[in-house]
Write an enzyme that holds these catalytic residues in place. Structure first.
Site, PDB file in Angstrom:
ATOM      1  N   LYS A 211       1.772  -2.874  -9.251  1.00 40.25           N
ATOM      2  CA  LYS A 211       2.995  -3.667  -9.151  1.00 40.25           C
ATOM      3  C   LYS A 211       2.824  -4.882 -10.066  1.00 40.25           C
ATOM      4  CE  LYS A 211       2.751  -1.509  -4.946  1.00 40.25           C
ATOM      5  NZ  LYS A 211       1.620  -0.704  -4.491  1.00 40.25           N
ATOM      6  N   HIS A 382       1.337  -4.271   5.388  1.00 39.69           N
ATOM      7  CA  HIS A 382       1.110  -3.548   4.142  1.00 39.69           C
ATOM      8  C   HIS A 382       0.304  -4.371   3.141  1.00 39.69           C
ATOM      9  CE1 HIS A 382       2.517  -1.674   0.227  1.00 39.69           C
ATOM     10  NE2 HIS A 382       2.232  -0.589   0.932  1.00 39.69           N
ATOM     11  N   LYS A 384      -2.560  -6.326   0.968  1.00 40.31           N
ATOM     12  CA  LYS A 384      -3.912  -6.011   0.503  1.00 40.31           C
ATOM     13  C   LYS A 384      -4.536  -7.324   0.034  1.00 40.31           C
ATOM     14  CE  LYS A 384      -0.956  -2.461  -0.910  1.00 40.31           C
ATOM     15  NZ  LYS A 384      -0.978  -1.576   0.183  1.00 40.31           N
TER      16      LYS A 384
END
Length: 464
Positions: A211, A382, A384
């Site tokens: 991303k 979600h 990280k």
């Protein structure tokens, strides 16, 4: 008449299975994976042959050689940069050597906590673009956020700004054709990423999970969020959605831009626009860690191992999928034995049930070695994020699973800066306050059918 044909077909399938089993033995990275594939292909080829063609393929049809050749070209063409000689970065020297890159000093960082903060910052930056916008996400959805992103990109393209977009063909499999066609008609250059020239939606491995957003070479974004309403917490039953992103200014943006350029060049044969970042006005030392299955080493797994070994006092990490390999598991256990405060935060709700079951078993095994494990509340987590001691924090797209370690292209920013690490610590302390610490009873008191399902799920760890 049909029986001989059926017999011939079965013989051919078994011969193909034996050939594929030989290929698996020769090319699968781990002994466990090679054994599992070879056994299944030799004994049950009618069940395993097709999955192996899509999941077990190791060759990229020329991608690996060309990727490495392009990387050498990018290395030779790279402009001179100011290198970091800060002693606090020295313990990560192995990463710099592995990645052929370096920490950049003076980076200006902004922690983006949750989807609203992330996409407000990204869309504002895109709206102010004067030269070009580079956008890469694993997932685009044609929903509220997806259409806001689409409109922002179309507005910049209409203003004469170069807009380049990459999305993953599997991650964005549900993206309707008209979404892409509308962007192209409006002057946006957009392509799906695939490691094979002949793209197929069934090629489930070697996906681009990165991303990245870069605006004018001056500002970059990296982290865990994709483009979709669920990342804003607007899609039950996983809402609210917990995620984290990072905004960067400084020379590290050039490395985000370089990662995008390598992927873009493979897909299009051309290079995207590029500008040198202005000097950073911050205090952080930042290393951009771009990893993938085309690397000589298992660079993502080695990234985690190196950072875990660097911890002396604290190691906190959050991951939606806790399926560590043997090397990462051993590194976490050694950290506990050194007296490090090791904490792992995982979701309390599943988005992929097989991964959730395997993660639950790995969490139980981690608890038995002294690692503290927490389940985030409420909704789905979600993010990280990794925090080491009082000075290092990493934010990116990497999960703690074999798919990130060996099968996906990933990216993260490793930052050495006490002020930024303090911001991450504050964020994580708030997360831990709203989490539930689990103990061995989560596994031991589970019904036997659920425990059996966990052990069966773990058999699929190499492809989770």
């Amino acid at each position: 008449m049909n029986l001989p044909l059926l017999t011939i077909a079965l013989i051919l399938v078994h011969l193909a299975g034996l050939a594929a089993a030989t290929h698996a033995v020769m090319h699968t990275r781990t002994p466990q994976g090679a054994f599992a594939w070879a056994l299944g292909l030799a004994l049950l080829p009618w069940l395993t042959l097709l999955p192996y063609l899509y999941l077990g393929r190791r060759r990229f049809h020329g991608y690996v050689d060309q990727h490495r050749r392009h990387r050498r070209q990018f290395d030779h063409a790279r402009e001179p940069v100011t290198l970091s000689h800060d002693p606090s970065c020295a313990r990560y020297a192995a990463l710099c050597n592995m990645l052929h890159t370096t920490f950049h000093p003076g980076q200006q960082l902004r922690l983006l906590v949750d989807g609203d903060a992330t996409f407000t910052a990204i869309l504002d930056a895109i709206a102010q673009a004067e030269h070009y916008v580079l956008v890469q996400f694993f997932i685009f959805h044609d929903d509220g956020l997806g259409r806001r992103m689409q409109q922002a990109l179309l507005e910049r393209a209409a203003a004469g700004i170069d807009v380049c977009v990459l999305y993953d063909g599997i991650g964005s499999h549900a993206l309707p054709r008209h979404y892409v066609d509308t962007l192209r008609a409006g002057g946006v250059t957009i392509h799906p990423f695939a490691t094979q020239r002949r793209h197929t939606r069934f090629q489930l491995n070697f996906r681009n999970h990165r991303k990245i957003v870069v605006v004018d070479g001056a500002q970059g974004f990296v982290g865990g969020l994709n483009v979709g309403d669920e990342y804003l917490g607007l899609a039950p039953p996983l809402a609210p959605w917990r995620d984290t992103h990072l905004a960067v200014r400084g020379q590290a943006v050039a490395d985000l831009q370089r990662s995008f350029a390598e992927d873009w060049h493979w897909v299009t044969g051309t290079l995207p626009p590029r500008r040198s970042p202005p000097p950073g006005q911050g205090t952080a030392h930042t290393l951009i860690v771009a990893t993938g299955p085309a690397d000589l080493q298992e660079s993502c797994s080695l990234f985690f191992v190196t950072v875990i070994h660097a911890a002396q006092r604290r190691l906190w990490l959050t991951t939606p999928y806790f399926v560590p390999d043997h090397a990462v598991t051993a590194a976490l256990q050694l950290a506990v034995l050194r007296g490090v405060d090791v904490r792992v935060m995982i979701p309390s709700r599943p988005d992929h049930r097989t991964v959730f079951l395997s993660s639950t078993l790995h969490a139980y095994n981690a608890l038995r070695t002294g690692i503290r494990v927490f389940r985030h509340q409420p909704g789905f987590m979600h993010q990280k994020v990794l925090l080491v001691d009082d000075d290092t924090a990493a934010i990116g797209s990497m999960n703690l699973d074999s798919r990130s370690f060996r099968l996906n292209f990933e990216i993260a920013a490793l930052n050495v800066d006490r002020a930024f690490a303090g911001d991450v610590e504050t964020m994580l302390r708030n997360d831990f306050e709203h989490a539930i610490e689990i103990d061995k009873t989560e596994y031991e008191h589970a019904p036997w059918r659920r425990r059996l399902a966990m052990h069966i799920a773990r058999l699929f760890d190499p492809v989770l």
